[in-house]
Design an enzyme around this catalytic site. Sequence first.
Site, PDB file in Angstrom:
ATOM      1  N   ARG A 171      52.685  11.703  58.509  1.00 56.27           N
ATOM      2  CA  ARG A 171      51.897  10.725  57.886  1.00 56.27           C
ATOM      3  C   ARG A 171      52.785   9.592  57.131  1.00 56.27           C
ATOM      4  NH1 ARG A 171      51.348   7.687  52.824  1.00 56.27           N
ATOM      5  NH2 ARG A 171      51.588   9.836  51.547  1.00 56.27           N
ATOM      6  N   GLU A 172      53.418   9.835  55.915  1.00 58.25           N
ATOM      7  CA  GLU A 172      54.359   8.765  55.338  1.00 58.25           C
ATOM      8  C   GLU A 172      55.305   8.411  56.493  1.00 58.25           C
ATOM      9  OE1 GLU A 172      54.456   7.846  51.700  1.00 58.25           O
ATOM     10  OE2 GLU A 172      55.889   6.316  52.699  1.00 58.25           O
TER      11      GLU A 172
ATOM     12  N   HIS B 232      45.326  12.440  54.716  1.00 56.50           N
ATOM     13  CA  HIS B 232      45.572  11.472  53.949  1.00 56.50           C
ATOM     14  C   HIS B 232      44.614  10.247  54.023  1.00 56.50           C
ATOM     15  CE1 HIS B 232      47.971   8.500  51.483  1.00 56.50           C
ATOM     16  NE2 HIS B 232      48.268   9.450  50.733  1.00 56.50           N
TER      17      HIS B 232
ATOM     18  N   ARG C 241      42.690  17.010  47.042  1.00 52.50           N
ATOM     19  CA  ARG C 241      43.810  16.621  46.176  1.00 52.50           C
ATOM     20  C   ARG C 241      43.260  15.037  45.797  1.00 52.50           C
ATOM     21  NH1 ARG C 241      48.810  13.472  47.593  1.00 52.50           N
ATOM     22  NH2 ARG C 241      47.103  11.803  47.821  1.00 52.50           N
TER      23      ARG C 241
ATOM     24  N   THR D  38      55.241   5.308  43.901  1.00 55.73           N
ATOM     25  CA  THR D  38      55.076   4.624  45.190  1.00 55.73           C
ATOM     26  C   THR D  38      56.194   3.410  45.160  1.00 55.73           C
ATOM     27  OG1 THR D  38      52.702   4.876  44.714  1.00 55.73           O
ATOM     28  CG2 THR D  38      53.273   3.055  46.255  1.00 55.73           C
TER      29      THR D  38
ATOM     30  N   HIS E 118      54.995  12.806  44.764  1.00 53.05           N
ATOM     31  CA  HIS E 118      55.240  12.029  45.848  1.00 53.05           C
ATOM     32  C   HIS E 118      56.457  10.952  45.314  1.00 53.05           C
ATOM     33  CE1 HIS E 118      54.231  10.081  49.759  1.00 53.05           C
ATOM     34  NE2 HIS E 118      54.716   8.876  49.031  1.00 53.05           N
TER      35      HIS E 118
ATOM     36  N   HIS F  48      59.248   7.760  46.175  1.00 54.70           N
ATOM     37  CA  HIS F  48      59.995   7.170  46.928  1.00 54.70           C
ATOM     38  C   HIS F  48      61.293   7.103  46.369  1.00 54.70           C
ATOM     39  CE1 HIS F  48      57.269   5.579  50.169  1.00 54.70           C
ATOM     40  NE2 HIS F  48      56.457   6.186  49.204  1.00 54.70           N
TER      41      HIS F  48
ATOM     42  N   HIS G 146      92.106  21.158  48.370  1.00 54.21           N
ATOM     43  CA  HIS G 146      90.867  21.822  48.593  1.00 54.21           C
ATOM     44  C   HIS G 146      91.133  22.977  49.805  1.00 54.21           C
ATOM     45  CE1 HIS G 146      88.059  18.705  46.827  1.00 54.21           C
ATOM     46  NE2 HIS G 146      89.194  18.493  46.387  1.00 54.21           N
TER      47      HIS G 146
HETATM   48  C1  LIG Z   1      51.304   3.859  49.520  1.00 47.46           C
HETATM   49  C2  LIG Z   1      50.829   4.501  50.817  1.00 47.46           C
HETATM   50  O1  LIG Z   1      51.719   4.783  51.765  1.00 47.46           O
HETATM   51  S1  LIG Z   1      49.169   4.662  50.879  1.00 47.46           S
HETATM   52  C3  LIG Z   1      48.705   5.068  52.658  1.00 47.46           C
HETATM   53  C4  LIG Z   1      48.900   4.008  53.532  1.00 47.46           C
HETATM   54  N1  LIG Z   1      48.449   4.495  54.641  1.00 47.46           N
HETATM   55  C5  LIG Z   1      47.817   3.525  55.610  1.00 47.46           C
HETATM   56  O2  LIG Z   1      47.551   2.297  55.304  1.00 47.46           O
HETATM   57  C6  LIG Z   1      47.050   4.158  56.830  1.00 47.46           C
HETATM   58  C7  LIG Z   1      47.123   3.046  57.825  1.00 47.46           C
HETATM   59  N2  LIG Z   1      46.113   2.120  57.560  1.00 47.46           N
HETATM   60  C8  LIG Z   1      45.153   1.633  58.413  1.00 47.46           C
HETATM   61  O3  LIG Z   1      45.148   1.754  59.541  1.00 47.46           O
HETATM   62  C9  LIG Z   1      44.359   0.502  58.069  1.00 47.46           C
HETATM   63  O4  LIG Z   1      44.974   0.101  56.769  1.00 47.46           O
HETATM   64  C10 LIG Z   1      43.016   1.116  57.448  1.00 47.46           C
HETATM   65  C11 LIG Z   1      42.088   1.580  58.676  1.00 47.46           C
HETATM   66  C12 LIG Z   1      42.908   2.153  56.372  1.00 47.46           C
HETATM   67  C13 LIG Z   1      42.033  -0.068  56.832  1.00 47.46           C
HETATM   68  O5  LIG Z   1      42.139  -1.058  57.571  1.00 47.46           O
HETATM   69  P1  LIG Z   1      41.355  -2.309  57.306  1.00 47.46           P
HETATM   70  O6  LIG Z   1      39.895  -2.210  56.964  1.00 47.46           O
HETATM   71  O7  LIG Z   1      41.601  -3.365  58.273  1.00 47.46           O
HETATM   72  O8  LIG Z   1      42.150  -3.005  55.974  1.00 47.46           O
HETATM   73  P2  LIG Z   1      43.289  -3.600  55.776  1.00 47.46           P
HETATM   74  O9  LIG Z   1      44.290  -2.822  56.060  1.00 47.46           O
HETATM   75  O10 LIG Z   1      43.730  -4.894  55.895  1.00 47.46           O
HETATM   76  O11 LIG Z   1      43.445  -3.544  53.921  1.00 47.46           O
HETATM   77  C14 LIG Z   1      43.154  -2.355  53.282  1.00 47.46           C
HETATM   78  C15 LIG Z   1      41.989  -1.998  52.711  1.00 47.46           C
HETATM   79  O12 LIG Z   1      41.633  -0.622  52.174  1.00 47.46           O
HETATM   80  C16 LIG Z   1      41.150  -0.812  50.748  1.00 47.46           C
HETATM   81  N3  LIG Z   1      41.792   0.080  50.146  1.00 47.46           N
HETATM   82  C17 LIG Z   1      43.192   0.276  49.835  1.00 47.46           C
HETATM   83  N4  LIG Z   1      43.470   1.223  49.266  1.00 47.46           N
HETATM   84  C18 LIG Z   1      42.193   2.008  49.022  1.00 47.46           C
HETATM   85  C19 LIG Z   1      41.965   3.318  48.300  1.00 47.46           C
HETATM   86  N5  LIG Z   1      43.093   3.827  48.045  1.00 47.46           N
HETATM   87  N6  LIG Z   1      40.708   3.586  48.451  1.00 47.46           N
HETATM   88  C20 LIG Z   1      39.712   2.818  48.865  1.00 47.46           C
HETATM   89  N7  LIG Z   1      40.178   1.593  49.409  1.00 47.46           N
HETATM   90  C21 LIG Z   1      41.260   1.283  49.725  1.00 47.46           C
HETATM   91  C22 LIG Z   1      41.269  -2.263  50.579  1.00 47.46           C
HETATM   92  O13 LIG Z   1      40.302  -2.898  49.580  1.00 47.46           O
HETATM   93  C23 LIG Z   1      41.337  -3.035  51.840  1.00 47.46           C
HETATM   94  O14 LIG Z   1      40.013  -3.099  52.277  1.00 47.46           O
HETATM   95  P3  LIG Z   1      39.271  -4.689  51.964  1.00 47.46           P
HETATM   96  O15 LIG Z   1      39.963  -5.450  53.189  1.00 47.46           O
HETATM   97  O16 LIG Z   1      37.780  -4.416  52.531  1.00 47.46           O
HETATM   98  O17 LIG Z   1      39.311  -5.153  50.685  1.00 47.46           O
HETATM   99  O1  LIG Z   2      48.714   9.918  48.072  1.00 44.32           O
HETATM  100  C1  LIG Z   2      49.804  10.008  47.367  1.00 44.32           C
HETATM  101  O2  LIG Z   2      50.013  10.742  46.282  1.00 44.32           O
HETATM  102  C2  LIG Z   2      50.856   9.004  47.638  1.00 44.32           C
HETATM  103  C3  LIG Z   2      50.453   7.766  48.611  1.00 44.32           C
HETATM  104  C4  LIG Z   2      51.899   7.124  48.864  1.00 44.32           C
HETATM  105  O3  LIG Z   2      52.401   7.171  49.963  1.00 44.32           O
HETATM  106  C5  LIG Z   2      52.568   6.453  47.912  1.00 44.32           C
HETATM  107  O4  LIG Z   2      52.192   6.360  46.891  1.00 44.32           O
HETATM  108  O5  LIG Z   2      53.668   6.076  48.028  1.00 44.32           O
HETATM  109 ZN   LIG Z   3      54.573   6.898  50.026  1.00 48.15          ZN
END
Ligand SMILES: CC(=O)SCCNC(=O)CCNC(=O)[C@H](O)C(C)(C)COP(=O)(O)OP(=O)(O)OC[C@H]1O[C@@H](n2cnc3c(N)ncnc32)[C@H](O)[C@@H]1OP(=O)(O)O
Ligand SMILES: O=C(O)CCC(=O)C(=O)O
Ligand SMILES: [Zn+2]
Length: 405
Positions: free
Chosen positions: A29-30, A90, A150, A184, A211, A213, A308
Site C-alpha cells: 500500500r504505502e 486502506h 481501524r 504523515t 505510521h 514517515h 576492532h
Molecule cells: C498519506 C497517504 O498516503 S493517504 C493514502 C493515499 N492513497 C491514495 O491516494 C490511493 C490512490 N488514490 C487514488 O487512486 C485516487 O486518489 C482516489 C481513487 C482515491 C480518488 O481519486 P479522485 O476521486 O480522482 O480524487 P483525487 O485523487 O483527485 O482527490 C482526492 C479526493 O479524495 C478526497 N479525500 C481525500 N482524503 C480523504 C479521506 N481521508 N476521506 C474522504 N475523502 C478524502 C478529497 O476530497 C478528493 O475528493 P474531491 O476531489 O471530491 O474533493
Molecule cells: O492510514 C494511516 O494511518 C496512515 C496514512 C498515511 O500513509 C500517512 O498518513 O502517511
Molecule cells: Zn504514509
Amino acid sequence: MAQTNPYGPNPSDFLSNVSKFQIIDSTLREGEQFANAFFTLDMKLKIAKALDEFGVDYIELTSPVASEQAREEVEAICKLGLKTSKILTHIRCHMHDAKVAVETGVDGVNIFIGTSSFLRQHSHGKDMSYITKSAIEVIEFVKSKGVEVRFSTEDSFRSDIVDLLNIYSTVDKLGVNRIGIADTVGGANPRQVYELIRTIKSVVSCDIETHFHNDTGCAIANAYTALEAGAKYIDTCVLGIGERNGIVPLGGFMARMIVADPDYVKSKYQLKKIRDLENLVADIVQVNIPFNNPITGFCAFTHKAGIHAKAILANPSTYEILNPEDFGLSRYIHFANRLTGWNAIKSRVEQLNLKLSDDQIKEVTTKIKLMGDVRPLNIEDVDSIIKDYHADVSEEHANKRQKTN
Ligand SMILES: CC(=O)SCCNC(=O)CCNC(=O)[C@H](O)C(C)(C)COP(=O)(O)OP(=O)(O)OC[C@H]1O[C@@H](n2cnc3c(N)ncnc32)[C@H](O)[C@@H]1OP(=O)(O)O
Ligand SMILES: O=C(O)CCC(=O)C(=O)O
Ligand SMILES: [Zn+2]
C-alpha cells in the site's frame, strides 16, 4: 549471574508493548506510493507470500477503489489463503470506498482521514463535525460486515489535540479494533511521539497503530518510542519504501527490536528470510540495497580497524550488537588495509595454514601496512605478502640449519 540487557524494555514501564508488538506491513500500500513502484499482480502475489513467510501480522493493501486492477489485486491476495498474515485494505473515510472494500474478502479495513488544518483545508475540505459524522457512519457500516476496523487521523502530529481526543474517544466507543496515529510528514521526534501516544492512550481502550514517515530520519526511533508509550502496531515497508522517502523499514525495525527483546522477535519472525525479502522488493522496484542498511547492507557485519578486529576475533559481542547468524548471515574481518593489526593478520596466517611466530607476524603486518599506505589492497595482495614473507623466513631458516649441520 545472568546479565541484564541494557537495551531491553524498562521492567517498570507497564504500558510498554516493546515485548508484544505486531507488524502491519504496508509494502503493498504505502510501498506502492514509492516513486519507483509499479507492481503487477504477479509481483504483488510474490511479495504477499514472502511477507507471510517472514511472519508479518498484517499486510495492508492499496485501496480497491484506486483502479479496477487494484480491486482485482486485493481479491486475488485475499484468495491466497496466507498462513500467518491477515489482509487489510486502506480506504478513505468514505461510504463508497467502504462498500467496495468489504466485498473484496479482506480481514479488515484501515480507514483514514486528515485532521490537521492543512489537510482539512486543502485535501478534503471537511470540518471536524463532518469528519466525526462520516467516521461514525463508515465505521458502523464496516463493523456490521464483521470485518476488523481501524480509524486513523492523517497528519496527527499537526492536528489539534482536543480534536484528536474527541474523535478517538468517539470511535473507541463505537468499538474499533484499533486507532491509528500517523506522522504523515515525518516531522515528529521521539519525545513528541511518547507524549502524544500517552495522552491519547488515556482516552481510549482499543489498541493503537502508528505510521511514521522518515523525512527527518526518525522513523525507527519514533516507532520504538511509540511502543514504549503503549502503541502496539507498527506500520512498516520492506526497505522503508513509500511516499517521498518512505516509512519505517521492516529490516531496520527488526534490528531495533531484536536488540530489545531477542526471544520475542526470534520466536515470531523468520529473520533468516529478511535478505531474500529485501532482494525481492529491491529487484521489483529497481533499487540497490543501501550500503549502510541495517542487517543487509554489504558492510553491516564487516569489521576493519585492527583494534576492532582483535576484539571481534576474541568475542564478537565486543563490537556487534546484532549476531549475523540470527539473519543467516556471516561476519567478515577486513584485513587488507593499512588500519589492520597483527591479530587480524595472525588469523589470516592461520587460515592460510602457515606457521609464523608472533614476532614474524608483527613484521609481516608492518610490510602490509606499508603497502597499504601506497595503494588500496585486496586479499590477494595481502596473501602474497604473507606467502612471500613466509617463503623468505622458511628459506632463511633452512639455510641456517644447513650451515649448522
Ligand atoms: C498519506 C497517504 O498516503 S493517504 C493514502 C493515499 N492513497 C491514495 O491516494 C490511493 C490512490 N488514490 C487514488 O487512486 C485516487 O486518489 C482516489 C481513487 C482515491 C480518488 O481519486 P479522485 O476521486 O480522482 O480524487 P483525487 O485523487 O483527485 O482527490 C482526492 C479526493 O479524495 C478526497 N479525500 C481525500 N482524503 C480523504 C479521506 N481521508 N476521506 C474522504 N475523502 C478524502 C478529497 O476530497 C478528493 O475528493 P474531491 O476531489 O471530491 O474533493
Ligand atoms: O492510514 C494511516 O494511518 C496512515 C496514512 C498515511 O500513509 C500517512 O498518513 O502517511
Ligand atoms: Zn504514509
